[in-house]
Design an enzyme around this catalytic site. Sequence first.
Site, PDB file in Angstrom:
ATOM      1  N   ASP A 179       1.066  -1.306  -0.212  1.00 44.80           N
ATOM      2  CA  ASP A 179       0.024  -0.053   0.143  1.00 44.80           C
ATOM      3  C   ASP A 179       0.737   1.409  -0.055  1.00 44.80           C
ATOM      4  O   ASP A 179       2.070   1.223   0.210  1.00 44.80           O
ATOM      5  CB  ASP A 179      -0.859  -0.087   1.042  1.00 44.80           C
ATOM      6  CG  ASP A 179      -0.637   0.503   2.266  1.00 44.80           C
ATOM      7  OD1 ASP A 179       0.356   1.122   2.606  1.00 44.80           O
ATOM      8  OD2 ASP A 179      -0.818   0.048   3.579  1.00 44.80           O
ATOM      9  N   ASP A 230      -8.255  11.628   4.749  1.00 41.92           N
ATOM     10  CA  ASP A 230      -9.077  11.657   5.751  1.00 41.92           C
ATOM     11  C   ASP A 230      -8.692  12.902   6.810  1.00 41.92           C
ATOM     12  O   ASP A 230      -7.749  13.405   6.557  1.00 41.92           O
ATOM     13  CB  ASP A 230      -9.573  10.680   6.655  1.00 41.92           C
ATOM     14  CG  ASP A 230      -8.102   9.979   7.293  1.00 41.92           C
ATOM     15  OD1 ASP A 230      -7.025  10.500   6.907  1.00 41.92           O
ATOM     16  OD2 ASP A 230      -8.185   9.047   8.124  1.00 41.92           O
ATOM     17  N   GLN A 279     -13.816   7.335  10.718  1.00 40.19           N
ATOM     18  CA  GLN A 279     -13.622   8.089  11.760  1.00 40.19           C
ATOM     19  C   GLN A 279     -14.908   8.391  12.934  1.00 40.19           C
ATOM     20  O   GLN A 279     -15.861   7.807  12.481  1.00 40.19           O
ATOM     21  CB  GLN A 279     -13.115   9.706  11.082  1.00 40.19           C
ATOM     22  CG  GLN A 279     -11.878   9.589  10.132  1.00 40.19           C
ATOM     23  CD  GLN A 279     -10.528   9.220  11.367  1.00 40.19           C
ATOM     24  OE1 GLN A 279     -10.751   9.296  12.358  1.00 40.19           O
ATOM     25  NE2 GLN A 279      -9.421   8.804  10.520  1.00 40.19           N
ATOM     26  N   GLY A 304      -8.488   6.665  13.146  1.00 39.24           N
ATOM     27  CA  GLY A 304      -8.558   7.626  14.715  1.00 39.24           C
ATOM     28  C   GLY A 304      -8.707   6.841  15.786  1.00 39.24           C
ATOM     29  O   GLY A 304      -8.908   7.637  16.621  1.00 39.24           O
ATOM     30  N   ASP A 310      -1.254  -2.162  10.582  1.00 38.08           N
ATOM     31  CA  ASP A 310      -0.021  -1.392  10.612  1.00 38.08           C
ATOM     32  C   ASP A 310       0.204  -0.599  11.922  1.00 38.08           C
ATOM     33  O   ASP A 310      -0.616   0.091  12.472  1.00 38.08           O
ATOM     34  CB  ASP A 310      -0.096  -0.587   9.322  1.00 38.08           C
ATOM     35  CG  ASP A 310      -0.594   0.730   9.447  1.00 38.08           C
ATOM     36  OD1 ASP A 310      -1.600   0.794   9.653  1.00 38.08           O
ATOM     37  OD2 ASP A 310       0.149   1.753   9.709  1.00 38.08           O
ATOM     38  N   CYS A 344      12.509 -19.153  16.408  1.00 35.85           N
ATOM     39  CA  CYS A 344      12.362 -17.969  15.345  1.00 35.85           C
ATOM     40  C   CYS A 344      13.244 -18.525  14.426  1.00 35.85           C
ATOM     41  O   CYS A 344      14.516 -18.725  14.616  1.00 35.85           O
ATOM     42  CB  CYS A 344      12.777 -16.316  15.987  1.00 35.85           C
ATOM     43  SG  CYS A 344      12.849 -15.318  14.504  1.00 35.85           S
ATOM     44  N   CYS A 369      14.010 -16.193  11.896  1.00 35.10           N
ATOM     45  CA  CYS A 369      14.519 -15.310  11.090  1.00 35.10           C
ATOM     46  C   CYS A 369      16.200 -15.140  10.970  1.00 35.10           C
ATOM     47  O   CYS A 369      16.944 -15.880  11.752  1.00 35.10           O
ATOM     48  CB  CYS A 369      14.100 -13.798  11.975  1.00 35.10           C
ATOM     49  SG  CYS A 369      15.132 -13.365  13.059  1.00 35.10           S
ATOM     50  N   CYS A 374      18.050 -14.402  14.388  1.00 37.61           N
ATOM     51  CA  CYS A 374      17.997 -15.666  15.290  1.00 37.61           C
ATOM     52  C   CYS A 374      18.799 -16.824  14.733  1.00 37.61           C
ATOM     53  O   CYS A 374      19.518 -17.553  15.725  1.00 37.61           O
ATOM     54  CB  CYS A 374      16.665 -16.060  15.821  1.00 37.61           C
ATOM     55  SG  CYS A 374      15.812 -14.866  16.640  1.00 37.61           S
ATOM     56  N   HIS A 384      14.393  -9.093  13.099  1.00 40.51           N
ATOM     57  CA  HIS A 384      13.762  -9.929  14.127  1.00 40.51           C
ATOM     58  C   HIS A 384      12.287  -9.806  14.372  1.00 40.51           C
ATOM     59  O   HIS A 384      11.383 -10.619  14.331  1.00 40.51           O
ATOM     60  CB  HIS A 384      14.553 -10.468  15.402  1.00 40.51           C
ATOM     61  CG  HIS A 384      13.687 -11.001  16.508  1.00 40.51           C
ATOM     62  ND1 HIS A 384      13.478 -12.420  16.263  1.00 40.51           N
ATOM     63  CD2 HIS A 384      12.996 -10.497  17.422  1.00 40.51           C
ATOM     64  CE1 HIS A 384      12.581 -12.587  17.298  1.00 40.51           C
ATOM     65  NE2 HIS A 384      12.360 -11.523  17.944  1.00 40.51           N
TER      66      HIS A 384
HETATM   67 ZN    ZN Z   1      14.235 -13.766  15.323  1.00 42.24          ZN
END
Ligand code: ZN
Length: 383
Positions: free
Chosen positions: A85, A139, A182, A209, A259, A297, A299, A302, A328
């Site tokens: 987006d 907005d 809103q 909002g 988000d 994890c 990632c 890690c 991470h």
């Molecule tokens: Zn991680």
Amino acid sequence: MQPLQGPGGRAAAAARAGGHSGVHASGHAGHHERHHGRAAGCAGLPHLPGQHLPSGSEAGPRADPESPRSPRLHELAPQSADGEDSGGFQMVSLVSLSEVTEEGVRFRSPYDGEETLLSPERSVEIQNALGSDIIMQLDDVVSSTVTGPRVEEAMFRSIRWLDRCIAAHRRPDQQNLFAIIQGGLDAHLRTTCLEEMTKRDVPGFAIGGLSGGESKNQFWRMVALSTARLPRDKPRYLMGVGYATDLVVCVALGCDMFDCVFPTRTARFGSALVPTGNLQLKKKQYEKDFRPIDPECACPTCQTHSRAFLHALLHSDNTAALHHLTVHNIAYQLQLMSAVRASIVEKRFPDFVRQFMGTMYGDPTLCPTWATEALASVGITLA
Ligand SMILES: [Zn+2]
């Protein structure tokens, strides 16, 4: 661009234009396919279960038992491998530099002081040029702690600006314009906004909002009020939510996409997100802790570095350390939403919530009161 998800959907984290991270939990299929007519439920993303978006938000499975299928955004153009987006334009954070009139938001450039008008039309024009999968209406946002006539003015103006954005949108077949609900913390105003905006045939709705300093008790009630009135077959994107507990609770309340700056911002404070909360890796207790941040994890951080290494790095090459923590933390959010999505698809979401809260708070019954009440409102008990 990508369709935003079918059942068995995806979860994602993403950096928005403003540095946010978006995560998604959607997955029920409302068969939203008006643009390209693809059958819902087959697409998903080709790679990670938790998809990283270059700058965006997306949708995954919905926890709502009455909506067993995933909301689906229409298909998006093939030029990018990931959904994305535009980030839209978050004017609330610029409020000291800006002036809102019916025409648009007039603000001074923080760089050269030049005055610029961002109108709804200009906002859409820019986002059309960016080509992102999701574009957000301009907005009129007021802080959730503001009360009085300004909240009502901003809500009605946001509806008028939505209509101007719809009229200005030049690529409705390729880009999904989201409305932003809103109305502050006023149930009547928010309901009015929901009633009006849902009359418009936009492909998705954001709940805006909130997450601006209001109490959690007010927050979840406004989320619940919104999801109860939003169309069941279109994605719901809750803006500004990023704490793990909040994500899980708001999925339960019927939100699909999120988000927030939180995972990346907190990484820059040296904080690593883990299922039990977070690790403040600068603390001396990690000096000789040679385990990864999270042994579970997958990632790169890690897989490569220990807490002790990151601790030492935080005290020397701080920038590199913050980068590792950011990687991470994004992975943590992705894995969380992926687990949420899997639990919904496998029809064990309430058990997932109890397990999640048990790990996070030591015992599911120790989770915050607001979360317990919010979950109870949709029939999920923690005892
Ligand atoms: Zn991680």
